[in-house]
Enzyme design. Structure first.
Site, short mmCIF file in Angstrom:
data_model
loop_
_atom_site.label_atom_id
_atom_site.label_comp_id
_atom_site.label_asym_id
_atom_site.label_seq_id
_atom_site.Cartn_x
_atom_site.Cartn_y
_atom_site.Cartn_z
N LYS A 90 0.13 12.41 -2.01
CA LYS A 90 1.42 11.74 -1.81
C LYS A 90 2.44 12.26 -2.82
CE LYS A 90 2.37 7.42 -3.24
NZ LYS A 90 3.73 7.40 -3.87
N LYS A 95 10.51 6.58 1.57
CA LYS A 95 10.97 5.23 1.95
C LYS A 95 12.45 5.25 2.37
CE LYS A 95 7.67 2.84 -1.04
NZ LYS A 95 7.06 4.01 -1.72
N THR A 130 3.92 -3.41 -2.27
CA THR A 130 2.82 -4.08 -2.95
C THR A 130 3.24 -4.67 -4.29
OG1 THR A 130 2.10 -1.96 -3.88
CG2 THR A 130 1.04 -2.70 -1.85
N ARG A 159 -2.82 6.05 -10.23
CA ARG A 159 -3.19 6.13 -11.64
C ARG A 159 -4.69 6.05 -11.93
NH1 ARG A 159 1.87 2.23 -13.09
NH2 ARG A 159 1.31 1.53 -11.00
#
Length: 234
Positions: free
Chosen positions: A32, A61, A115, A208
């Site tokens: 990504k 987005k 999220t 991460r």
């Protein structure tokens, strides 16, 4: 699992991002590229990943007037990205414009509820009571389905109900994936890889816990093993 687990390259520049890719090696085939990295490096980082044989989830987005979004979608298709995000809250006309502009090689994903947001956060955003963040994600997923996009991005917390809404053929991509004992940091509605796949996710996004691990290849391998077990149990 090589193409079901997407590693988020939330790095400040292309050199740092590609160093992680090279450390993980051939085990991961999907990455990504988000706002920070794309802003720093532009299209070149997408091309560099393609040159390494990697598929790219371009997570921009997009949320603007229909004409602007349509133009950006068309350009993303020319870069060779596999997935691209647009905000479902951009509305029907924007989603339809994005759909019409996308080449056949590019799958559009409608972002439902980030999220990082929970009920109180959504209440502040919408100016009304929100009893269930999952219900809001499902409402937006219906809008995405009606617009004819290829799938959605949602938390694994609501993946099961969104999967039912979207149907079997759609992609359901779930970010915010963490090991069971990992701190959630700036996320709110997080789940493990096995929980996400059990709920109906087609892909998971891990950032991460892999990219900041001492051994990113080993960290990715642990997620892959957990994901394989979850899918074997389905």
């Amino acid at each position: 699992m090589k193409d079901r687990i997407i590693v988020a390259l939330d790095a400040p520049d292309g050199a740092a991002a590609l160093a992680v890719v090279d450390r993980i090696g051939p085990a991961c085939g999907f990455y990504k590229v988000g706002l920070e990295l794309f802003t720093a490096e532009g299209p070149g980082v997408v091309e560099a990943l393609g040159a390494r044989g990697k598929r790219v989830f371009l997570d921009l987005k997009l949320h603007d007037i229909p004409n602007q979004v349509a133009g950006a979608v068309a350009r993303a298709g020319e870069l060779g990205a596999t997935l691209l995000t647009v905000h479902a809250m951009g509305g029907r006309d924007m989603l339809a414009a994005a759909r019409d502009a996308a080449p056949g090689s590019l799958t559009l994903l409608g972002v439902t509820v980030l999220t990082s947001l929970d009920g109180p956060g959504l209440e502040a955003l919408f100016g009304r009571r929100v009893a269930d963040a999952g219900a809001e994600a499902d409402r937006l997923a219906r809008l995405v389905r009606e617009a004819g996009l290829g799938g959605v991005v949602c938390s694994a917390a609501e993946a099961a109900r969104v999967r039912e809404t979207m149907g079997r053929g759609a992609l359901v991509v779930t970010p915010g994936i963490r090991p069971a004992d990992d701190p959630i940091q700036d996320q709110r509605r997080v789940r493990t890889a096995s929980e996400a796949f059990a709920a109906g996710a087609s892909h998971i996004v891990v950032g991460r816990p892999v990219t900041q691990a001492g051994d990113p290849a080993a960290a990715f391998a642990r997620f892959a093993a957990e994901a394989r077990e979850a899918r074997d149990d389905r």
